[in-house]
Design a protein around this motif. Structure first.
Motif, short mmCIF file in Angstrom:
data_model
loop_
_atom_site.label_atom_id
_atom_site.label_comp_id
_atom_site.label_asym_id
_atom_site.label_seq_id
_atom_site.Cartn_x
_atom_site.Cartn_y
_atom_site.Cartn_z
N ALA A 169 4.47 4.02 -1.59
CA ALA A 169 3.87 4.99 -0.81
C ALA A 169 3.82 5.29 0.43
O ALA A 169 3.73 6.45 1.09
CB ALA A 169 2.24 4.86 -1.28
N PHE A 170 4.63 4.23 1.18
CA PHE A 170 4.70 4.39 2.69
C PHE A 170 5.87 5.42 2.93
O PHE A 170 5.91 5.61 4.04
CB PHE A 170 5.24 3.12 3.09
N SER A 171 6.51 5.62 1.90
CA SER A 171 7.51 6.70 2.24
C SER A 171 7.14 8.10 2.62
O SER A 171 8.01 8.89 3.24
CB SER A 171 8.39 7.04 0.68
N TYR A 172 5.94 8.35 2.08
CA TYR A 172 5.24 9.59 2.68
C TYR A 172 4.07 9.16 3.65
O TYR A 172 3.63 9.89 4.61
CB TYR A 172 4.87 10.41 1.69
N LEU A 173 3.34 8.15 3.40
CA LEU A 173 2.35 7.64 4.46
C LEU A 173 2.87 7.34 5.74
O LEU A 173 2.04 7.51 6.78
CB LEU A 173 1.44 6.62 3.75
N ARG A 174 3.93 7.00 5.95
CA ARG A 174 4.37 6.59 7.05
C ARG A 174 4.45 7.72 8.18
O ARG A 174 4.53 7.46 9.41
CB ARG A 174 5.92 6.26 7.10
N HIS A 175 4.43 8.96 7.77
CA HIS A 175 4.21 10.15 8.85
C HIS A 175 2.93 10.16 9.39
O HIS A 175 2.89 10.84 10.44
CB HIS A 175 4.53 11.45 7.94
N ALA A 176 2.09 9.31 8.96
CA ALA A 176 0.66 9.35 9.52
C ALA A 176 0.38 7.93 9.89
O ALA A 176 -0.85 7.85 10.39
CB ALA A 176 -0.27 10.05 8.51
N THR A 177 1.13 6.98 9.78
CA THR A 177 0.94 5.68 9.87
C THR A 177 1.39 5.08 11.09
O THR A 177 2.61 5.31 11.25
CB THR A 177 1.44 4.71 8.67
N GLU A 179 0.14 1.62 12.40
CA GLU A 179 0.05 0.21 12.16
C GLU A 179 -0.19 -0.26 10.77
O GLU A 179 -0.78 0.46 10.00
CB GLU A 179 -1.13 -0.40 12.97
N ALA A 180 0.37 -1.35 10.40
CA ALA A 180 0.34 -1.95 8.99
C ALA A 180 -0.09 -3.33 9.16
O ALA A 180 0.79 -3.95 9.93
CB ALA A 180 1.48 -1.43 8.15
N THR A 181 -0.88 -3.75 8.11
CA THR A 181 -0.95 -5.27 8.06
C THR A 181 -0.63 -5.60 6.66
O THR A 181 -0.90 -4.79 5.70
CB THR A 181 -2.41 -5.82 8.40
N LEU A 182 0.44 -6.53 6.26
CA LEU A 182 0.83 -6.91 5.09
C LEU A 182 0.20 -8.26 4.62
O LEU A 182 0.40 -9.08 5.44
CB LEU A 182 2.43 -6.95 4.97
N VAL A 183 -0.77 -8.35 3.58
CA VAL A 183 -1.57 -9.43 3.22
C VAL A 183 -0.88 -9.84 1.85
O VAL A 183 -0.77 -9.10 1.01
CB VAL A 183 -2.92 -8.93 3.08
N HIS A 184 -0.93 -11.32 1.62
CA HIS A 184 -0.70 -12.05 0.60
C HIS A 184 -1.62 -12.94 0.28
O HIS A 184 -1.75 -13.69 1.33
CB HIS A 184 0.77 -12.30 0.08
N VAL A 185 -2.50 -12.80 -0.85
CA VAL A 185 -3.28 -14.27 -0.95
C VAL A 185 -2.80 -15.16 -1.83
O VAL A 185 -2.53 -14.78 -3.08
CB VAL A 185 -4.71 -13.75 -1.28
N ARG A 186 -2.67 -16.23 -1.55
CA ARG A 186 -2.41 -17.52 -2.44
C ARG A 186 -3.62 -17.87 -3.20
O ARG A 186 -4.49 -18.13 -2.62
CB ARG A 186 -1.76 -18.63 -1.83
N SER A 187 -3.57 -17.59 -4.58
CA SER A 187 -4.77 -18.08 -5.34
C SER A 187 -4.68 -19.38 -5.68
O SER A 187 -3.52 -20.18 -5.71
CB SER A 187 -4.68 -17.22 -6.46
N THR A 208 11.14 -3.29 6.93
CA THR A 208 11.26 -1.81 6.26
C THR A 208 10.51 -0.94 7.12
O THR A 208 10.80 0.21 7.56
CB THR A 208 10.92 -1.61 4.83
N LEU A 209 9.15 -1.40 7.42
CA LEU A 209 8.16 -0.58 8.13
C LEU A 209 8.50 -0.50 9.48
O LEU A 209 8.40 0.84 10.30
CB LEU A 209 6.78 -1.30 7.81
N GLU A 210 9.03 -1.36 10.19
CA GLU A 210 9.44 -1.41 11.48
C GLU A 210 10.68 -0.58 11.70
O GLU A 210 10.92 0.02 12.80
CB GLU A 210 9.60 -2.69 12.06
N ARG A 211 11.45 -0.13 10.92
CA ARG A 211 12.61 0.61 11.05
C ARG A 211 11.86 2.09 11.06
O ARG A 211 12.49 3.08 11.56
CB ARG A 211 13.57 0.69 9.52
N TRP A 212 10.51 2.18 10.51
CA TRP A 212 9.92 3.81 10.38
C TRP A 212 8.86 3.49 11.71
O TRP A 212 8.06 4.48 11.71
CB TRP A 212 9.20 3.83 9.19
N ASP A 213 9.20 2.61 12.76
CA ASP A 213 8.55 2.75 13.94
C ASP A 213 6.77 2.20 13.50
O ASP A 213 5.97 2.79 14.45
CB ASP A 213 8.58 3.72 14.53
N ILE A 214 6.64 1.68 12.70
CA ILE A 214 5.27 1.14 12.48
C ILE A 214 4.94 -0.29 12.60
O ILE A 214 5.84 -1.12 12.51
CB ILE A 214 5.04 1.25 10.84
#
Length: 280
Positions: A169-177, A179-187, A208-214
């Motif tokens: 979804a970042f392929s289109y959200l990136r036009h309005a994004t 900053e991003a925080t990427l979270v993974h939780v070890r259960s 990938t996101l930083e290529r889009w200046d996020i």
């Protein structure tokens, strides 16, 4: 992109629909057409004394249409009868919508009552990405909690196929994004020795996101996934939490996993929920 915007014509719904900044954000991610939908419950009929729900709702939708058309969108309105989430999903499928949007009051002391029944049922059954747009509680003139819908995104992933679909979804959200925080939780249930290094996997997504200046950061946590995702939201204060509606569970009847359900019910801000493909 086409968006179905579901409304009950309440003050909370009006606050979300008529917020110009929210409309600008949706325009930036590619929405150009809105299908405004309101549902008259099946047990309400025009013959009831003093009740002309369909005409009242049509007038309300016409008012929203004027606002949206002035902002440059194409708008169609739908006043329908039936069970709200079923009719909303039906229209989303019929018009080939790219997302559904519903306004929802913000947090409540009763965590399992944070979102209304329509929003909750949509979250469990939606066949297109669903944006739950949080609105202030307990005020007569509520406002949206975050005007810039996708400016700061917290993306939660368990590296499942549907989590990857949510990341797309970042392929289109990136036009309005910005900053991003990427979270993974070890259960505690994870077999840590057998799992790939989550930091490396998140760093690949970060690239990938930083290529889009996020501007991107990663956050690896341990514990209960829902609790830790919500803790990450509290720490990062994103405008929207992005996640898939089905993780690693193979129980196809569970369209909304327990983690996703807890997050969408208890999150302080907006939630953008991406379901599996329609034929999954």
């Amino acid at each position: 992109m086409k968006a179905v915007y579901a409304t009950d014509l309440s003050a909370a719904s009006e606050a979300a629909i008529e917020n110009q900044t929210c409309l600008e954000c949706l325009d930036r991610v590619g929405v150009d057409t809105f299908h405004l939908v309101t549902v008259v419950p099946s047990n309400v009929h025009s013959g009831m004394p003093g009740m002309d729900f369909e005409q009242q709702r049509k007038r309300g939708l016409d008012r929203y249409r004027t606002v949206m058309e002035a902002a440059g969108f194409d708008v169609e309105t739908h006043v329908v009868r039936g069970t709200p989430h079923r009719r909303i999903n039906g229209i989303a499928g019929a018009v080939h919508a790219d997302m559904t949007i519903v306004g929802s009051r913000g947090q409540s002391p009763l965590e399992n009552r944070v979102i209304g029944s329509t929003a909750r049922n949509l979250a469990r059954t939606t066949v297109v990405p669903l944006l739950v747009n949080r609105v202030e509680r307990e005020t007569e003139e509520p406002d949206v909690i975050h005007e810039h819908l996708f400016e700061r995104v917290l993306y939660a992933t368990d590296f499942s196929e549907n989590a990857e679909r949510a990341f797309d979804a970042f392929s289109y959200l990136r036009h309005a994004t910005e900053e991003a925080t990427l979270v993974h939780v070890r259960s505690p249930k994870d077999a840590v020795d057998e799992e790939p290094d989550p930091t490396e996997q998140l760093e690949a997504l970060e690239t990938t996101l930083e290529r889009w200046d996020i501007d991107t950061r990663i956050d690896v946590r341990s514990g209960d996934p829902a609790d830790e995702i919500l803790a990450a939201e509290a720490a990062a204060n994103p405008s929207t939490v992005l996640l898939g509606s089905r993780g690693r569970s193979r129980l196809r009847r569970l369209l909304l996993g327990s983690v996703s359900e807890a997050v969408i019910a208890r999150a302080a801000g907006n939630v953008f929920l991406v379901p599996p493909p329609r034929n999954a």
